[in-house]
Write a protein that holds these residues in place. Structure first.
Motif, PDB file in Angstrom:
ATOM      1  N   GLN A  22       0.828  -1.196   0.000  1.00 51.48           N
ATOM      2  CA  GLN A  22       0.000   0.000   0.000  1.00 51.48           C
ATOM      3  C   GLN A  22       0.867   1.252   0.000  1.00 51.48           C
ATOM      4  O   GLN A  22       1.994   1.252   0.484  1.00 51.48           O
ATOM      5  CB  GLN A  22      -0.903   0.015   1.236  1.00 51.48           C
ATOM      6  N   ARG A  23       0.344   2.319  -0.557  1.00 51.69           N
ATOM      7  CA  ARG A  23       1.060   3.597  -0.509  1.00 51.69           C
ATOM      8  C   ARG A  23       1.228   4.029   0.946  1.00 51.69           C
ATOM      9  O   ARG A  23       0.345   3.794   1.774  1.00 51.69           O
ATOM     10  CB  ARG A  23       0.310   4.669  -1.292  1.00 51.69           C
ATOM     11  N   VAL A  24       2.350   4.675   1.225  1.00 54.18           N
ATOM     12  CA  VAL A  24       2.686   5.009   2.607  1.00 54.18           C
ATOM     13  C   VAL A  24       1.604   5.870   3.240  1.00 54.18           C
ATOM     14  O   VAL A  24       1.117   5.583   4.343  1.00 54.18           O
ATOM     15  CB  VAL A  24       4.061   5.725   2.661  1.00 54.18           C
ATOM     16  N   MET A 287       3.074  14.155  -2.938  1.00 53.25           N
ATOM     17  CA  MET A 287       3.266  12.897  -2.216  1.00 53.25           C
ATOM     18  C   MET A 287       3.708  13.170  -0.784  1.00 53.25           C
ATOM     19  O   MET A 287       3.164  12.596   0.173  1.00 53.25           O
ATOM     20  CB  MET A 287       4.313  12.039  -2.926  1.00 53.25           C
ATOM     21  N   ILE A 291       1.812  12.465   2.898  1.00 47.58           N
ATOM     22  CA  ILE A 291       2.485  11.689   3.943  1.00 47.58           C
ATOM     23  C   ILE A 291       2.512  12.462   5.253  1.00 47.58           C
ATOM     24  O   ILE A 291       2.270  11.913   6.332  1.00 47.58           O
ATOM     25  CB  ILE A 291       3.906  11.310   3.485  1.00 47.58           C
TER      26      ILE A 291
END
Length: 439
Positions: A22-24, A287, A291
């Motif tokens: 999964q994406r962070v 991105m 995060i």
């Protein structure tokens, strides 16, 4: 369920989600949102909005897209290529000179971009083919590029230190100043190692043929002038900041503007390059913003359930560890996590736990930010799943095997470990420059 079990469950769930690919930001944000709803009910829906406003009010975050833009402009327009050609000509007569010049290139790329990926990409695509073509040992040069590119997260403007400053609520300017001397010290240690090893084992780095180096002085000076542009941009940008003429954000704007002007004056800035640069800058910046938003939400839950106090009780009261032993345990945990995760994921997972503990132990959080970053550099290059190892494998030519890459990093990891020990033993290495500038 006790608060300790809640913290462990959140931590384990997030790790499982990250390991599934999964994406962070999605993994961290989902765990934070789920835990908030279960613990606090529908009223917790305001937490993401509070995190967003906290993020938007953090003025130094404006430096992030500006520095990323600066790095991409200089790499996409070939200014970094000029720098390598300069190193090739001016260091070619020294045993191991091109490898030493590559470390210099990595330092400058780090100072332009703040990301290890940029240094790795430029080193693997520009420096590695040139070094292999001139019969440099493939294991040594792949180690050189991996070690040099890792400086991108320590030498200012480090994007990782920006994230650490946001999560740990520490001034980014102080963190960047703290990372400067350790970063240059580590680069110097790499250079000393390369010079000594090439002197003891000359076959690893043959001296370049005479016909490649015997060019007119006028051409050498022309290459020097072209290659020195990145140095001038960096020192102009940081010099104004250190002298107090510009703020942190203004310095990043100076660097981005100077890089753009350099590309225009060399007639290399086309609409296609500008479009690609802006597109990549926007992608990476967004991105990191996602995060950070997820990290703030996750950290607020951890703070609310007292996880940091539970960790402090475990280390100090139950295990009766000394402050130094606690510090060593923290660094070892980063190395273990770094075998599976990147630096951003590691920071988001453990910073909400470790930073309050560091402060309670009496350590300086600015100094600890440098320790964290150096440990991330080591973790990046630690088998079996070090982040830089697979980046290098994906960009290296076929004759460089994964086993070659694993073996190449051993001496450089030892050098970096020595640098980490020196910064732990002598905190002034990291703290001297911030203290001087803040006076």
């Amino acid at each position: 369920m006790s608060y300790e079990m809640i913290a462990i469950t959140m931590f384990a769930t997030m790790l499982v989600m990250l390991l599934t690919g999964q994406r962070v930001f999605a993994a961290i944000g989902a765990v934070a949102a789920g835990a908030a709803l279960l613990l606090y009910g529908t009223g917790s829906m305001e937490m993401p909005f509070n995190a967003a406003f906290q993020l938007f009010n953090w003025y130094p975050l404006l430096t992030l897209p500006l520095f990323i833009y600066m790095g991409y402009i200089m790499s996409e327009t070939g200014i970094a290529d000029d720098l390598y050609r300069m190193f090739h000509v001016w260091f070619g007569r020294i045993r191991g000179g091109l490898a030493i010049g590559t470390i210099g290139l990595m330092v400058v790329i780090s100072a332009m971009n703040g990301l290890s990926v940029a240094g790795m990409a430029i080193g693997a695509t520009i420096a590695l083919p040139e070094l292999l073509k001139r019969n440099y040992d493939k294991r040594m040069v792949t180690g050189v590029i991996q070690a040099g590119s890792s400086l991108g997260i320590l030498v200012p403007p480090s994007v990782v230190l920006v994230l650490y400053g946001m999560i740990a609520r520490q001034p980014v300017s102080q963190l960047w100043l703290a990372g400067a001397i350790p970063g240059l010290m580590m680069a110097a240690m790499f250079i000393i190692y390369i010079a000594v090893r090439c002197r003891l084992q000359p076959h690893l780095a043959p001296i370049l043929p005479k016909e490649e180096l015997d060019i007119p002085l006028r051409e050498k000076l022309k290459l020097l002038r072209a290659g020195i542009t990145p140095f001038l941009i960096f020192f102009f940008m940081t010099g104004l900041f250190v002298l107090g003429y510009t703020s942190l954000v203004e310095s990043s704007a100076v660097g981005a503007t100077a890089a753009t002007i350099a590309a225009i004056t060399r007639r290399r800035l086309t609409f296609r390059i500008l479009h690609e640069t802006v597109k990549k800058t926007l992608g990476i910046s967004c991105m990191f913003l996602w995060i950070i938003l997820a990290a703030l939400a996750f950290g607020s839950i951890f703070d609310g359930i007292g996880a940091s106090r539970a960790i402090e009780t475990l280390f100090i009261t139950n295990w009766e560890l000394s402050p130094l032993e606690v510090l060593i345990m923290m660094q070892l945990s980063y190395i273990v996590l770094g075998m599976f995760l990147d630096d951003t994921a590691m920071l988001v997972i453990v910073a909400p736990l470790y930073v309050p503990l560091i402060v309670s132990l009496g350590y300086n959080p600015i100094w600890y930010g440098v320790l964290y970053t150096i440990t991330c550099q080591i973790a990046y290059m630690t088998p079996p799943f070090g982040y830089n190892l697979f980046l290098m494998r994906s960009m290296a030519p076929p004759e460089v095997s994964l086993w070659d890459i694993y073996r190449s990093i051993v001496p450089f990891v030892l050098v970096m470990t020595l640098a980490l020990i020196l910064v732990i033993a002598f905190p002034e290495i990291a703290l001297w420059l911030p203290e001087q500038v803040s006076r």
